[in-house]
Design an enzyme around this catalytic site. Structure first.
Site, PDB file in Angstrom:
ATOM      1  CD  GLN A  86      35.069   6.068 -14.060  1.00  0.00           C
ATOM      2  OE1 GLN A  86      34.703   6.128 -15.204  1.00  0.00           O
ATOM      3  NE2 GLN A  86      34.457   4.840 -13.426  1.00  0.00           N
ATOM      4  CB  VAL A  88      39.305  14.499 -10.443  1.00  0.00           C
ATOM      5  CG1 VAL A  88      39.310  14.140 -11.487  1.00  0.00           C
ATOM      6  CG2 VAL A  88      38.021  15.562 -10.247  1.00  0.00           C
ATOM      7  CG  HIS A 106      38.825  10.315 -15.510  1.00  0.00           C
ATOM      8  ND1 HIS A 106      37.224  10.059 -15.652  1.00  0.00           N
ATOM      9  CD2 HIS A 106      39.292   9.522 -16.580  1.00  0.00           C
ATOM     10  CE1 HIS A 106      36.939   9.045 -16.335  1.00  0.00           C
ATOM     11  NE2 HIS A 106      38.162   8.753 -17.060  1.00  0.00           N
ATOM     12  CB  CYS A 139      53.693  27.861 -17.104  1.00  0.00           C
ATOM     13  SG  CYS A 139      55.086  26.953 -17.088  1.00  0.00           S
ATOM     14  N   GLY A 181      29.319   2.759  -8.286  1.00  0.00           N
ATOM     15  CA  GLY A 181      28.945   4.335  -8.267  1.00  0.00           C
ATOM     16  C   GLY A 181      29.325   4.905  -9.651  1.00  0.00           C
ATOM     17  N   PRO A 208      22.648   2.053  -7.400  1.00  0.00           N
ATOM     18  CG  PRO A 208      21.980   3.994  -6.287  1.00  0.00           C
ATOM     19  CD  PRO A 208      23.331   3.297  -7.015  1.00  0.00           C
TER      20      PRO A 208
HETATM   21  P1  OAD Z   1      28.432   9.495 -13.532  1.00  0.00           P
HETATM   22  O1  OAD Z   1      27.679  10.616 -13.167  1.00  0.00           O
HETATM   23  O2  OAD Z   1      28.412   8.961 -15.044  1.00  0.00           O
HETATM   24  O3  OAD Z   1      27.593   7.988 -12.899  1.00  0.00           O
HETATM   25  C1  OAD Z   1      27.219   8.246 -11.522  1.00  0.00           C
HETATM   26  C2  OAD Z   1      26.808   6.764 -11.243  1.00  0.00           C
HETATM   27  O4  OAD Z   1      26.479   6.794  -9.884  1.00  0.00           O
HETATM   28  C3  OAD Z   1      25.414   6.623 -11.902  1.00  0.00           C
HETATM   29  O5  OAD Z   1      25.251   5.227 -12.308  1.00  0.00           O
HETATM   30  C4  OAD Z   1      24.341   6.380 -10.575  1.00  0.00           C
HETATM   31  O6  OAD Z   1      23.362   5.499 -10.590  1.00  0.00           O
HETATM   32  C5  OAD Z   1      25.341   6.069  -9.413  1.00  0.00           C
HETATM   33  N1  OAD Z   1      24.995   6.546  -8.186  1.00  0.00           N
HETATM   34  C6  OAD Z   1      24.589   7.711  -7.685  1.00  0.00           C
HETATM   35  N2  OAD Z   1      24.291   7.812  -6.368  1.00  0.00           N
HETATM   36  C7  OAD Z   1      25.013   6.865  -6.111  1.00  0.00           C
HETATM   37  C8  OAD Z   1      25.043   6.216  -4.773  1.00  0.00           C
HETATM   38  N3  OAD Z   1      24.802   6.610  -3.620  1.00  0.00           N
HETATM   39  N4  OAD Z   1      25.850   4.937  -4.569  1.00  0.00           N
HETATM   40  C9  OAD Z   1      26.230   4.240  -5.520  1.00  0.00           C
HETATM   41  N5  OAD Z   1      25.965   4.737  -6.943  1.00  0.00           N
HETATM   42  C10 OAD Z   1      25.286   5.960  -7.158  1.00  0.00           C
HETATM   43  O7  OAD Z   1      29.656   9.252 -13.092  1.00  0.00           O
HETATM   44  P2  OAD Z   1      31.240   8.275 -13.537  1.00  0.00           P
HETATM   45  O8  OAD Z   1      30.705   7.142 -13.924  1.00  0.00           O
HETATM   46  O9  OAD Z   1      32.045   8.404 -12.497  1.00  0.00           O
HETATM   47  O10 OAD Z   1      35.167  12.132 -16.533  1.00  0.00           O
HETATM   48  O11 OAD Z   1      31.267   9.402 -14.938  1.00  0.00           O
HETATM   49  C11 OAD Z   1      32.617   9.009 -15.434  1.00  0.00           C
HETATM   50  C12 OAD Z   1      33.436  10.172 -15.960  1.00  0.00           C
HETATM   51  O12 OAD Z   1      32.422  10.957 -16.776  1.00  0.00           O
HETATM   52  C13 OAD Z   1      33.807  11.114 -14.955  1.00  0.00           C
HETATM   53  O13 OAD Z   1      35.071  10.741 -14.406  1.00  0.00           O
HETATM   54  C14 OAD Z   1      34.026  12.460 -15.801  1.00  0.00           C
HETATM   55  C15 OAD Z   1      32.715  12.343 -16.426  1.00  0.00           C
HETATM   56  O14 OAD Z   1      32.637  12.985 -17.649  1.00  0.00           O
HETATM   57  C16 OAD Z   1      35.818  13.191 -16.960  1.00  0.00           C
HETATM   58  O15 OAD Z   1      35.751  14.476 -16.553  1.00  0.00           O
HETATM   59  C17 OAD Z   1      37.010  12.699 -17.800  1.00  0.00           C
END
Ligand code: OAD
Length: 238
Positions: A86, A88, A106, A139, A181, A208
């Protein structure tokens, strides 16, 4: 082994890229409705571009971490492999993961595309970026404003990329699915992870914190990705 890996912002956190929903995450301080929707862009394209340029710069200055490297290594050793990220940013690619083994569901923050027609271009060169700092470009083909090539709230996922994921899933169940993550906020992330693991596949969550996927995992690894993934990958490869 046939392997699917799904990653989110947590995998890049240890490279210094903020997550969205975590502590110090973007959505803790900023309102997504003002920065990451087509309506926000229509209202204030300059503000939206300012945020994306800042993020581009931060990503350019960052380096892949041990989690990105471990995933690229796993891809080399798997019989069949797909990463659905997810993120970018380009850190999976810079860690050596080939494009054909990765879907950026994404979008790609370094792509600039037209907000109306299908013109697009990958802008990596930061000199170019500086030149444009105060203006929102138009554009070259249709004169509409250009925008970042990412998926915003309320928008469809790019169908060609969804198809690549679906095709991979259609070719058979996975022996192993690793989800690292991500809060797994979006239903399609949980759906893809569960479908890929099928009836007998291992589903490892590396995070975590607990997420909505945790209840389905066959193994929970409550550690940062850059610590857990190199160990998991080394155990699998040996
Ligand atoms: P989030 O910010 O929602 O979640 C990040 C996750 O990473 C959380 O569950 C944390 O517990 C975990 N985390 C933090 N540090 C970590 C580490 N060092 N190792 C492993 N895990 C860790 O991010 P996403 O789930 O990627 O979309 O969010 C999904 C989408 O929501 C993004 O792509 C973006 C956002 O809005 C769009 O912009 C369309």
């Amino acid at each position: 082994m046939r392997i699917l890996v799904i990653t989110g912002a947590g995998v890049s956190a240890e490279s210094g890229i903020p997550t969205f929903r975590g502590k110090d995450g973007y959505w803790r301080n900023f309102d997504p409705a003002k920065l990451a929707t087509p309506e926000a862009f229509a209202r204030d394209p300059k503000l939206v571009w300012e945020w994306y340029r800042e993020r581009r710069q931060r990503i350019r200055n960052a380096e892949p971490n041990a989690a990105h490297t471990a995933i690229a290594k796993l891809a080399e050793h798997a019989r069949e492999f797909l990463l659905v990220t997810q993120n970018v940013d380009d850190l999976h690619a810079r860690a050596g993961l080939p494009k054909e083994k990765m879907v950026q569901i994404h979008g790609d923050i370094f792509v600039t595309k037209c907000s109306r027609c299908d013109w697009s271009r990958r802008d990596y060169d930061h000199e170019h970026e500086h030149e444009q700092e105060d203006i929102v470009s138009k554009c070259a083909r249709c004169d509409a404003l250009v925008r970042p090539g990412v998926v915003w709230f309320g928008e469809q996922l790019p169908w060609s990329e969804v198809k690549r994921v679906e095709d991979f899933l259609d070719r058979g169940d996975c022996d192993l699915v690793i989800v690292a993550g991500t809060t797994a906020t979006f239903g399609y992330i949980i759906d893809w992870a569960l479908r890929a693991s099928g009836d007998g596949g291992e589903l490892i969550e590396v995070n975590p914190e607990e997420t909505s996927l945790s209840q389905f995992a066959t193994q929970l690894v409550r550690e940062p990705a850059a610590i857990a993934l190199p160990r998991i990958v080394d155990q699998l490869i040996c």
